[in-house]
Design a protein around this motif. Sequence first.
Motif, PDB file in Angstrom:
ATOM      1  N   LEU A   1      14.136   0.918  88.331  1.00  0.00           N
ATOM      2  CA  LEU A   1      14.487   1.861  89.390  1.00  0.00           C
ATOM      3  C   LEU A   1      15.148   1.125  90.557  1.00  0.00           C
ATOM      4  N   GLU A   2      14.518   0.050  90.987  1.00  0.00           N
ATOM      5  CA  GLU A   2      15.060  -0.732  92.113  1.00  0.00           C
ATOM      6  C   GLU A   2      16.407  -1.350  91.739  1.00  0.00           C
TER       7      GLU A   2
ATOM      8  N   LYS B   1      18.332   4.962  99.799  1.00  0.00           N
ATOM      9  CA  LYS B   1      17.772   5.135  98.453  1.00  0.00           C
ATOM     10  C   LYS B   1      17.301   3.805  97.886  1.00  0.00           C
ATOM     11  N   HIS B   2      18.081   2.755  98.130  1.00  0.00           N
ATOM     12  CA  HIS B   2      17.702   1.430  97.630  1.00  0.00           C
ATOM     13  C   HIS B   2      16.411   0.954  98.297  1.00  0.00           C
TER      14      HIS B   2
ATOM     15  N   LYS C   1       8.902   0.599  94.034  1.00  0.00           N
ATOM     16  CA  LYS C   1       8.663  -0.508  93.094  1.00  0.00           C
ATOM     17  C   LYS C   1       7.430  -1.302  93.520  1.00  0.00           C
TER      18      LYS C   1
ATOM     19  N   PHE D   1      19.252   1.395  91.890  1.00  0.00           N
ATOM     20  CA  PHE D   1      19.681   1.750  93.246  1.00  0.00           C
ATOM     21  C   PHE D   1      20.315   0.567  93.984  1.00  0.00           C
TER      22      PHE D   1
ATOM     23  N   THR E   1      14.111   2.834  99.624  1.00  0.00           N
ATOM     24  CA  THR E   1      13.019   3.684  99.109  1.00  0.00           C
ATOM     25  C   THR E   1      12.593   3.222  97.719  1.00  0.00           C
ATOM     26  N   SER E   2      13.580   2.893  96.878  1.00  0.00           N
ATOM     27  CA  SER E   2      13.251   2.428  95.520  1.00  0.00           C
ATOM     28  C   SER E   2      12.490   1.107  95.566  1.00  0.00           C
ATOM     29  N   LYS E   3      12.807   0.258  96.550  1.00  0.00           N
ATOM     30  CA  LYS E   3      12.064  -1.009  96.710  1.00  0.00           C
ATOM     31  C   LYS E   3      10.605  -0.729  97.069  1.00  0.00           C
TER      32      LYS E   3
END
Length: 198
Positions: A43-44, A105-106, A113, A47, A108-110
Amino acid sequence: YLESRDYELTKLLGHVGNLLEDYERRVEGIESFVFMHCVGIQLEKHFSQTRASALAAWEKKTDITTAINIATKKRLPLLVTELQAKLEALSPQVSHTTVKEAKEKHLTSKAIKTELENLANRRFQRAKEVSAERAVGIMTIWSSYEEALAAEEQHVLERIVSEIEHTLSVQDVEADGGPHKFISGTPSSAKKVRYAEV
């Protein structure tokens, strides 16, 4: 005795089978935690790549716009036309807003994760501890069974020896060549063992 022993063995194998099934479920659980960890990484990564491509497109658009402004000031209409064509070829969605959204978004994905990693690690640790307890439980049950079996066999052997002692007389032993024949490692001149007569 043998029927009782077989029954106990069947009970033991059934119990160990149940523990092994539970152990297998826990191993599958551990695999799912590893999968959860991998989902967070992917996911991370997705993004991160989206952010990088949005940033690269925005920088390209900015570079072309800057070049158009410089070409316009220097009165180079052919270059301006060529750069305008390149600018129009870029996606209309390329803007500073899309770069900011990709960054959010990146980030948030971090965060997701990290949370998935922490959750997976906690659950993995707990599953590992419980799985170790299950393995110890299987060994404990098996050793208890072996201990009980050895005690039962000792009791049976004691009864058999007692029966033999009560059944044999000294005359029976002497008729067979004397007690020294039944005692290993003793010379033939050893004293005779006394047996209870019936």
